[in-house]
Design a protein around this motif. Structure first.
Motif, PDB file in Angstrom:
ATOM      1  N   ILE A  42       0.844  -1.205   0.000  1.00 63.37           N
ATOM      2  CA  ILE A  42       0.000   0.000   0.000  1.00 63.37           C
ATOM      3  C   ILE A  42       0.875   1.249   0.000  1.00 63.37           C
ATOM      4  O   ILE A  42       1.817   1.363   0.793  1.00 63.37           O
ATOM      5  CB  ILE A  42      -0.894   0.041   1.269  1.00 63.37           C
ATOM      6  N   ARG A  43       0.565   2.175  -0.895  1.00 62.70           N
ATOM      7  CA  ARG A  43       1.311   3.426  -0.935  1.00 62.70           C
ATOM      8  C   ARG A  43       0.301   4.569  -1.004  1.00 62.70           C
ATOM      9  O   ARG A  43      -0.555   4.594  -1.888  1.00 62.70           O
ATOM     10  CB  ARG A  43       2.177   3.401  -2.201  1.00 62.70           C
ATOM     11  N   VAL A  44       0.386   5.491  -0.063  1.00 63.27           N
ATOM     12  CA  VAL A  44      -0.519   6.650  -0.058  1.00 63.27           C
ATOM     13  C   VAL A  44       0.341   7.908  -0.112  1.00 63.27           C
ATOM     14  O   VAL A  44       1.262   8.076   0.688  1.00 63.27           O
ATOM     15  CB  VAL A  44      -1.417   6.652   1.204  1.00 63.27           C
ATOM     16  N   ILE A  45       0.068   8.764  -1.104  1.00 65.29           N
ATOM     17  CA  ILE A  45       0.898   9.945  -1.335  1.00 65.29           C
ATOM     18  C   ILE A  45       0.045  11.207  -1.240  1.00 65.29           C
ATOM     19  O   ILE A  45      -1.038  11.272  -1.824  1.00 65.29           O
ATOM     20  CB  ILE A  45       1.531   9.879  -2.747  1.00 65.29           C
ATOM     21  N   LEU A  46       0.541  12.201  -0.513  1.00 64.96           N
ATOM     22  CA  LEU A  46      -0.120  13.508  -0.481  1.00 64.96           C
ATOM     23  C   LEU A  46       0.807  14.529  -1.138  1.00 64.96           C
ATOM     24  O   LEU A  46       1.964  14.668  -0.734  1.00 64.96           O
ATOM     25  CB  LEU A  46      -0.421  13.916   0.972  1.00 64.96           C
ATOM     26  N   VAL A  47       0.306  15.198  -2.171  1.00 65.27           N
ATOM     27  CA  VAL A  47       1.113  16.171  -2.907  1.00 65.27           C
ATOM     28  C   VAL A  47       0.669  17.566  -2.503  1.00 65.27           C
ATOM     29  O   VAL A  47      -0.513  17.894  -2.607  1.00 65.27           O
ATOM     30  CB  VAL A  47       0.913  15.980  -4.432  1.00 65.27           C
ATOM     31  N   HIS A  48       1.606  18.397  -2.042  1.00 62.65           N
ATOM     32  CA  HIS A  48       1.230  19.744  -1.587  1.00 62.65           C
ATOM     33  C   HIS A  48       2.225  20.774  -2.128  1.00 62.65           C
ATOM     34  O   HIS A  48       3.437  20.565  -2.089  1.00 62.65           O
ATOM     35  CB  HIS A  48       1.190  19.781  -0.059  1.00 62.65           C
ATOM     36  N   SER A  49       1.705  21.883  -2.621  1.00 61.43           N
ATOM     37  CA  SER A  49       2.562  22.854  -3.309  1.00 61.43           C
ATOM     38  C   SER A  49       3.470  23.651  -2.362  1.00 61.43           C
ATOM     39  O   SER A  49       4.516  24.138  -2.766  1.00 61.43           O
ATOM     40  CB  SER A  49       1.698  23.817  -4.126  1.00 61.43           C
ATOM     41  N   LYS A  50       3.091  23.794  -1.104  1.00 60.53           N
ATOM     42  CA  LYS A  50       3.907  24.549  -0.144  1.00 60.53           C
ATOM     43  C   LYS A  50       4.810  23.606   0.651  1.00 60.53           C
ATOM     44  O   LYS A  50       4.772  22.404   0.434  1.00 60.53           O
ATOM     45  CB  LYS A  50       2.982  25.326   0.806  1.00 60.53           C
ATOM     46  N   ASP A  51       5.602  24.181   1.578  1.00 59.86           N
ATOM     47  CA  ASP A  51       6.473  23.295   2.362  1.00 59.86           C
ATOM     48  C   ASP A  51       5.890  22.972   3.741  1.00 59.86           C
ATOM     49  O   ASP A  51       6.581  22.463   4.615  1.00 59.86           O
ATOM     50  CB  ASP A  51       7.887  23.872   2.468  1.00 59.86           C
ATOM     51  N   ARG A  52       4.604  23.295   3.916  1.00 59.86           N
ATOM     52  CA  ARG A  52       3.936  22.949   5.174  1.00 59.86           C
ATOM     53  C   ARG A  52       2.462  22.692   4.880  1.00 59.86           C
ATOM     54  O   ARG A  52       1.840  23.424   4.108  1.00 59.86           O
ATOM     55  CB  ARG A  52       4.091  24.090   6.167  1.00 59.86           C
ATOM     56  N   LEU A  53       1.887  21.654   5.520  1.00 64.42           N
ATOM     57  CA  LEU A  53       0.466  21.352   5.278  1.00 64.42           C
ATOM     58  C   LEU A  53      -0.435  22.402   5.924  1.00 64.42           C
ATOM     59  O   LEU A  53      -0.012  23.135   6.804  1.00 64.42           O
ATOM     60  CB  LEU A  53       0.123  19.958   5.834  1.00 64.42           C
ATOM     61  N   VAL A  54      -1.681  22.440   5.468  1.00 64.61           N
ATOM     62  CA  VAL A  54      -2.696  23.407   5.941  1.00 64.61           C
ATOM     63  C   VAL A  54      -2.092  24.764   6.298  1.00 64.61           C
ATOM     64  O   VAL A  54      -2.445  25.390   7.306  1.00 64.61           O
ATOM     65  CB  VAL A  54      -3.548  22.862   7.129  1.00 64.61           C
ATOM     66  N   ASP A  55      -1.136  25.211   5.464  1.00 72.06           N
ATOM     67  CA  ASP A  55      -0.394  26.454   5.727  1.00 72.06           C
ATOM     68  C   ASP A  55      -1.293  27.687   5.697  1.00 72.06           C
ATOM     69  O   ASP A  55      -1.038  28.673   6.373  1.00 72.06           O
ATOM     70  CB  ASP A  55       0.728  26.612   4.707  1.00 72.06           C
TER      71      ASP A  55
END
Lengths: 537, 537
Positions: free
Chosen positions: A201-214
């Motif tokens: 199983i592989r789950v990936i989250l891609v986010h444009s900034k360097d911190r989540l829910v920034d």
């Protein structure tokens, strides 16, 4: 008889109707309230991610509009046109071919937003699963169950990998909440399968900034989110964007390809196209309003929630309400009051509100919250999250059902039943990236394909024999003669393709003589071509 | 390694797998059990009608196959071919274009039946809702909610009548159970609508004999059923048949037309077409078996349940098992034992069973039952019904969920949320009876129509201007120029029509140049024709 028409049954529309019902109780014989919505229920957005994970039942996150709003006429239709000059709204036909047109004295626009795929180079609109409403949540849950059931019997290691990889684009609130639920569900479910190693199983989250829910939370809580998700086995890719998708992969930053059958996009939204078409002042596609929630210059048109551009306070010029349920529910009583004063007497009120804080659930017993400046994380934040949202969901029976589901979720294992809809008919729009195989020689011929943009290569015995371009079709040979595919087709550069199901194609062939002849001619000439090729010409 | 392949996850297939798991526990390294089913869950048929009425939740009547069968490999696919000579079974592709072919040493056929519309003169296949599986139950519930929501705003009295009329064909067990639930739901739901008078609701049960459930129950209980349903406001039409349906009406005895948007057919079933294609001895389309449940003459092929023709006892020649869950679950242990003895050692057993009785629920707190010769009716029978079926549903958590739903149903009102699927694309097959309007002048042009059988009249200003025949199309004018319909089209005699959605038609037009030209030519010539007509030529 005066008529108030509210378009949209989200937080803005429903709370406006609730407040209007209270304020206009004595006038219900002279003032009619109508609410128009596509679905017959109100969706409690904060709980949608829990539907994916299964800790609440499918219908727990929704409440019937009619049981919430006893004195409002509910129209379950699509809005097809808003005519400001004539003061009418047209609604789509249902069980007949007749549109319904209703006149309004006051109009409330609460139509929310739609997902914006215009900035994507392609593929997201076709292949990324959205995550906005109940049917999205149910579809996503079904997809996760489906890929795992299929992977259990798949022997091709590349295909297995694609089936067991999940990619989510966007690390804002909804991206973080949904990736946590996907991860929990997938990892819990594979335990029942001897043939799947949980490590697959592989789950990936891609986010444009360097911190989540920034955007929404303070840096320390954003960091906490990232660390917690990573601890749970989710790969978080910072500073990256989910740019495209094909039926078999997610494309990150326009070059990195990750094989996956489940790509979810929580990309930014734009205002509803119906709003776009209106002759009203707008900002970022939203209806510009004064502090009375009146559309600028239109005394009987009001806007609320995500489709409205409303100052947070008459004193704070240049600061506008964020698109959250918290603000919409606070705008509603002001809007209802101001409509009442317009119809009857009294002074209008202005809207002014300061956010109380934000919360996000992170799957199994963890959350983050920032309430009145106090930061919380972990199991305490999770308790606060559950408590506050349970209190805020409208309706006693909804509260009871959710509380019960949460309780049962601790006692008995959730069933992962996959609710399939009947097979889809008609056309599918597909997007492929360079080098992707649309099908392989030997595959079952189940679709006919028309190239609507780009080109493809036809490959036989490892050798490219020809290319096909925009407007040309392929795959008809296997359909006409019901054989297996005789060639492999690969995208040469990104391309868009229209797929028509075998059964529908046969229906078309039966009824359009010209079409049939056309296809038969093409097949004949292609056969000749490949025979010549085979004979060494 | 030996392999047993079970096709079908109904009572027969699932109980066979359950018994095989127990019997072959010690041999699981040398004998593999595979079960193939279209859905990933087992449906507990007796509870389906309660899903329609809403006294249990959507997923309460089903249990995941994987949680029932821990040591069986579950394949969630359609069976596309059974090859007896090669001892293989082919399964439909999923997430790829590749069919899966598996070899078997022993094959168990538990494929059940499909609804038989071959004897209907037309229309039932296109417009009657079936009532066989979970998705049928969910669709039926959604339809009932949808017609009532629509009726609440409908002003045309004929249309209102059609929306609020429900017709069920067939007064056997499933017809009686489903009509009772439809009646309860519709009458309960309209109470929330001020604009609907409960008297407008009409529920009709059409039965060919002069007594309900005449095949399954004794005359006194059949009479009780009829009287109870009538008391609840259902019109029971004895000695009649539901012979046809159109989008707007039910046709009874080929002549009587009842305006209705909700026609349900519980007509007889025939064996699965996959069975039909097999080179095996058959009787009424079912696989003829000996008392060992072996298909005649084939030592490694077995059949069970509704697709099998099995003697009730080796001693009673000419008496065969009825198609009920009771018999299938009793056949399963014999079948499992006999497969075990074929693979290992031991003596085969023969099947012999006498029915214990029958029960049917009649909606709100009423049922009929005949158990071991004792007849019960009313609230006592209803308690017995609930108790027995609750005990018999496999799985502890399923029992718990259903008991809880029943309990909650008494405490809090059920939400009538309508779960819509995304709009259907592609083609629809329609059936119309003589004189039916396909559309009226002034309607919204949302479909293109092709006549596949019969003919239609084109009517302008009350005057018939022409007829169109098989192979001709109509409705393209409003589509091409996005106007309202300019003429009324009426069926002249019964006819079958293929409808293509506006959006799909536009896709077709964009990609098939020939087709577009063709339509444009037709439009041009029709315009000329109607201009000449208007000018008095």
């Amino acid at each position: 008889m005066k008529r108030i028409v509210i378009l949209g049954g989200g937080f803005g529309g429903v709370y406006t109707a609730l407040h209007l019902e209270k304020l206009l109780k004595k006038h219900k014989d002279s003032i009619e309230i109508i609410l128009v919505n596509r679905e017959n229920y109100f969706t409690y957005q904060p709980m949608l991610a829990e539907v994916v994970g299964g800790s609440i039942d499918i219908l727990d996150s929704v409440t019937c509009l009619r049981s919430l709003l006893k004195h409002t006429s509910i129209y379950i239709r699509d809005v097809t046109e808003i005519n400001i000059d004539k003061q009418t709204v047209s609604l789509s036909p249902n069980f007949s071919h007749k549109e319904l047109t209703i006149k309004y004295d006051h109009l409330v626009l609460g139509l929310g937003t739609v997902t914006d795929f215009r900035t994507s180079p392609g593929g997201l609109a076709e292949h990324a699963l959205p995550f906005k409403d109940l049917s999205d949540a149910v579809s996503l849950r079904n997809r996760i169950i489906d890929v795992i059931e299929t992977a259990a019997q798949e022997t091709d290691p590349v295909e297995r990998r694609a089936l067991l990889t999940f990619v989510v684009g966007g690390g804002g609130f909804s991206g973080v909440e949904v990736v946590a639920e996907i991860n929990d569900l997938a990892r819990k479910k594979v335990k029942a399968y001897k043939s799947i190693d949980p490590k697959e199983i592989r789950v990936i989250l891609v986010h444009s900034k360097d911190r989540l829910v920034d955007k929404e939370l303070s840096p320390s809580l954003g960091d906490y989110c990232g660390k917690l998700l990573q601890k749970r086995g989710i790969e978080v890719m910072f500073g990256s964007r989910l740019t495209s998708a094909t039926p078999n992969e997610a494309i990150i930053d326009e070059k990195m390809r990750v094989k996956s059958k489940t790509v979810v996009s929580t990309v930014p939204s734009i205002a509803n196209p119906l709003i776009e078409a209106l002759d009203l002042e707008k900002e970022y596609g939203k209806v510009k309003c004064d502090s009375y929630l009146n559309a600028l210059g239109k005394k009987n048109i009001w806007a609320i929630g995500d489709c409205a551009f409303i100052p947070v306070s008459p004193k704070k010029a240049g600061e506008y309400s964020p698109p959250t349920a918290q603000f919409a529910t606070r705008q509603a009583p002001i809007l209802a009051h101001n409509i009442k004063t317009s119809l009857l007497t009294g002074n209008k009120k202005t809207f002014t509100f300061k956010s109380l804080g934000q919360m996000a659930a992170l799957g199994h017993k963890r959350a983050v919250a920032e309430i009145l400046g106090i930061k919380l994380s972990g199991i305490l934040a999770w308790f606060v999250w559950r408590f506050i949202y349970l209190m805020k969901i409208p309706g006693v029976s909804a509260k009871f059902r959710i509380a019960l589901s949460w309780f049962l979720d601790m006692l008995i294992p959730t069933e992962t039943v996959q609710l399939k809809s009947k097979p889809k008919k008609g056309f599918d729009n597909l997007h492929y990236a360079d080098g992707d195989a649309i099908f392989h020689a030997g595959d079952t011929g189940d679709f006919l394909y028309i190239i609507t943009k780009g080109k493809v290569d036809v490959i036989k015995n490892g050798e490219k024999i020809t290319s096909l371009h925009e407007g040309e079709y392929f795959g008809e040979m296997a359909l006409l003669s019901e054989k297996k595919r005789t060639a492999t087709i690969k995208a040469s550069g990104p391309c868009k393709i229209l797929a028509i199901k075998k059964d529908d194609f046969n229906v078309l062939m039966t009824h359009f003589e010209d079409l049939k002849k056309n296809f038969e001619r093409t097949e004949e000439s292609r056969k000749k071509g490949s025979n010549r090729k085979a004979e060494g010409e």
